[in-house]
Design an enzyme around this catalytic site. Structure first.
Site, PDB file in Angstrom:
ATOM      1  N   PRO A 169      60.835 -58.913  -7.390  1.00 43.35           N
ATOM      2  CA  PRO A 169      60.416 -59.774  -6.277  1.00 43.35           C
ATOM      3  C   PRO A 169      60.463 -61.271  -6.557  1.00 43.35           C
ATOM      4  CG  PRO A 169      58.491 -58.895  -7.365  1.00 43.35           C
ATOM      5  CD  PRO A 169      59.673 -58.283  -8.055  1.00 43.35           C
ATOM      6  N   CYS A 170      61.667 -61.811  -6.681  1.00 43.53           N
ATOM      7  CA  CYS A 170      61.785 -63.248  -6.922  1.00 43.53           C
ATOM      8  C   CYS A 170      61.287 -64.054  -5.724  1.00 43.53           C
ATOM      9  CB  CYS A 170      63.222 -63.618  -7.279  1.00 43.53           C
ATOM     10  SG  CYS A 170      64.463 -63.037  -6.127  1.00 43.53           S
ATOM     11  N   HIS A 171      61.090 -63.406  -4.567  1.00 47.54           N
ATOM     12  CA  HIS A 171      60.513 -64.119  -3.416  1.00 47.54           C
ATOM     13  C   HIS A 171      59.070 -64.538  -3.691  1.00 47.54           C
ATOM     14  CE1 HIS A 171      59.542 -59.828  -2.722  1.00 47.54           C
ATOM     15  NE2 HIS A 171      58.419 -60.273  -2.170  1.00 47.54           N
TER      16      HIS A 171
END
Length: 201
Positions: A169-171
């Site tokens: 989850p780089c968001h």
């Protein structure tokens, strides 16, 4: 002239359909490609998902990359030319993504193939994967968790090369100031994923 009533050709044995199906399945399993992929629907657009025998190796926004073909060509170049569409092998990926988007899953249990990354890049993404649902961390935080607190810029580059967004989850990674920064797939998708997790900006 041949007398057809006295044809001595032996009759072929009856074929066991169940045994044939089992044999076919064994053959297909043995002949599996190195990379299997499928195109999955999602609330944030169509996703191209790919797995190797090790695990999920790619999850790409189809439109952001200009279609399916460029994604497959990249996989063929970087991993193996044996890439084949096989939706059955992506069933677990599809199910977990559906659960995530339906707010019934907060952690992914999918095995990951990290072979596309350098050692530091892998550590950055593994640290990112450990950020809990509904929380954020800065690039500096992620760099520190990856073992090099001064490498926030390098961490940013590694996150920019994340080949498995959403699942990794780089968001959830934001600027030190608390502001949103760039995202592969577009900022509208980053904002949509954070809203899904109850984080508003």
């Amino acid at each position: 002239m041949t007398d057809s009533t006295n044809d001595s050709t032996p009759a072929l044995p009856a074929v066991d359909a169940a045994a044939l199906d089992a044999a076919t399945r064994r053959f297909l399993d043995a002949a599996r490609p190195d990379v299997a992929y499928a195109v999955l629907d999602s609330p944030v657009g169509e996703l191209v998902a790919a797995v190797t025998p090790t695990g999920l190796v790619r999850l790409a926004y189809e439109d952001f990359h200009g279609g399916v073909d460029p994604i497959l060509e990249d996989l063929s170049r970087r991993l193996s030319p044996r890439v084949l569409e096989d939706p059955r092998r992506l069933d677990a990926v599809r199910r977990e993504l559906d659960e995530y988007f339906n707010n019934t899953r907060t952690d992914f249990d999918l095995p990951i193939d990290w072979s596309l990354y350098s050692d530091f890049g892998r550590r950055v993404l593994q640290a990112t994967a450990a950020i809990p649902f509904g929380h954020t961390a800065s690039y500096g935080d992620v760099a520190a968790r990856a073992g090099n607190p001064k490498a926030s810029r390098a961490a940013g580059r590694a996150l920019g090369a994340n080949a498995i967004p959403i699942v990794v989850p780089c968001h959830r990674v934001i600027g030190t100031s608390g502001k949103l920064t760039g995202y592969t797939g577009g900022m509208h998708r980053k904002e949509a994923l954070l809203r899904l997790e109850g984080i508003a900006f």
